[in-house]
Design a protein around this motif. Sequence first.
Motif, mmCIF file in Angstrom:
data_model
loop_
_atom_site.group_PDB
_atom_site.id
_atom_site.type_symbol
_atom_site.label_atom_id
_atom_site.label_comp_id
_atom_site.label_asym_id
_atom_site.label_seq_id
_atom_site.Cartn_x
_atom_site.Cartn_y
_atom_site.Cartn_z
ATOM 1 N N GLY A 110 11.584 -0.975 -2.338
ATOM 2 C CA GLY A 110 11.680 -1.954 -1.265
ATOM 3 C C GLY A 110 10.728 -3.134 -1.366
ATOM 4 O O GLY A 110 10.597 -3.897 -0.414
ATOM 5 N N TYR A 111 10.054 -3.298 -2.485
ATOM 6 C CA TYR A 111 9.145 -4.430 -2.668
ATOM 7 C C TYR A 111 9.919 -5.673 -3.101
ATOM 8 O O TYR A 111 10.951 -5.578 -3.754
ATOM 9 C CB TYR A 111 8.098 -4.129 -3.750
ATOM 10 N N THR A 112 9.369 -6.830 -2.763
ATOM 11 C CA THR A 112 9.841 -8.106 -3.276
ATOM 12 C C THR A 112 8.931 -8.456 -4.451
ATOM 13 O O THR A 112 7.711 -8.294 -4.363
ATOM 14 C CB THR A 112 9.736 -9.200 -2.190
ATOM 15 N N GLY B 148 3.804 -6.806 4.395
ATOM 16 C CA GLY B 148 2.547 -7.544 4.494
ATOM 17 C C GLY B 148 1.483 -7.138 3.483
ATOM 18 O O GLY B 148 0.380 -7.670 3.509
ATOM 19 N N GLN B 149 1.785 -6.195 2.618
ATOM 20 C CA GLN B 149 0.837 -5.757 1.592
ATOM 21 C C GLN B 149 1.258 -6.307 0.233
ATOM 22 O O GLN B 149 2.437 -6.275 -0.102
ATOM 23 C CB GLN B 149 0.792 -4.218 1.514
ATOM 24 N N ARG C 30 -3.157 -3.133 -8.664
ATOM 25 C CA ARG C 30 -4.358 -3.417 -7.877
ATOM 26 C C ARG C 30 -3.935 -4.082 -6.564
ATOM 27 O O ARG C 30 -3.215 -5.082 -6.580
ATOM 28 C CB ARG C 30 -5.275 -4.343 -8.645
ATOM 29 N N ALA C 31 -4.390 -3.524 -5.443
ATOM 30 C CA ALA C 31 -4.090 -4.113 -4.139
ATOM 31 C C ALA C 31 -4.778 -5.473 -4.037
ATOM 32 O O ALA C 31 -5.905 -5.643 -4.504
ATOM 33 C CB ALA C 31 -4.550 -3.201 -3.023
ATOM 34 N N LEU C 32 -4.071 -6.424 -3.454
ATOM 35 C CA LEU C 32 -4.650 -7.778 -3.261
ATOM 36 C C LEU C 32 -5.113 -7.948 -1.828
ATOM 37 O O LEU C 32 -4.691 -7.312 -0.921
ATOM 38 C CB LEU C 32 -3.624 -8.853 -3.617
#
Length: 175
Positions: A104-106, A130-131, A173-175
């Motif tokens: 489900g990510y863009t 939002g992530q 890596r989370a931004l």
Amino acid sequence: MARSEKAVMLKGMFAAVLVACALSPLARPAAPAAPVTASPEWPMQWDGKGLRPLALSAVEQRFASRFPGHIARMTDGEQVLVLRAVNEPTRQLHPAADCYRGLGYTIRNAQLEADAKDQLWRCFIAERAGQSTRVCERIVDAAGHAFTDTSSWYWAAQTGRSTGPWQAVTLARAL
């Protein structure tokens, strides 16, 4: 020779060529089956930082049970590494962007990037709810040749231009 006889002969020759093309893969000697190997020794560090293993989810475990190699998830505290030791060419090794889209990510900003060691990686930003996560991936063969595209890796491996085992690395890596 009459025109109808020529047409029949040409159609017959065309059919013979099609059959020969279809059967040509069978003429190639079969590669020996890849031996089942023990789990590889995974790295203990990544870019000078210690790694610790992470458990595979139930979905990842089911996928790993059918994967022709081994899969490990690790973290250095800042990013997650998915390491795959691949024993044979397989379509089960597919682009990380496909996995993220399926979840489900863009996907945006897909591009090739060189790291501090001048190694090329295929990178993109994955966004959902939002992530944002920055994801980079590459595949390296036994001779040290790298691939940033799974399709080009697959065909190089399938045709013998790249030999395994291969190591596929995905960094997130989370931004």
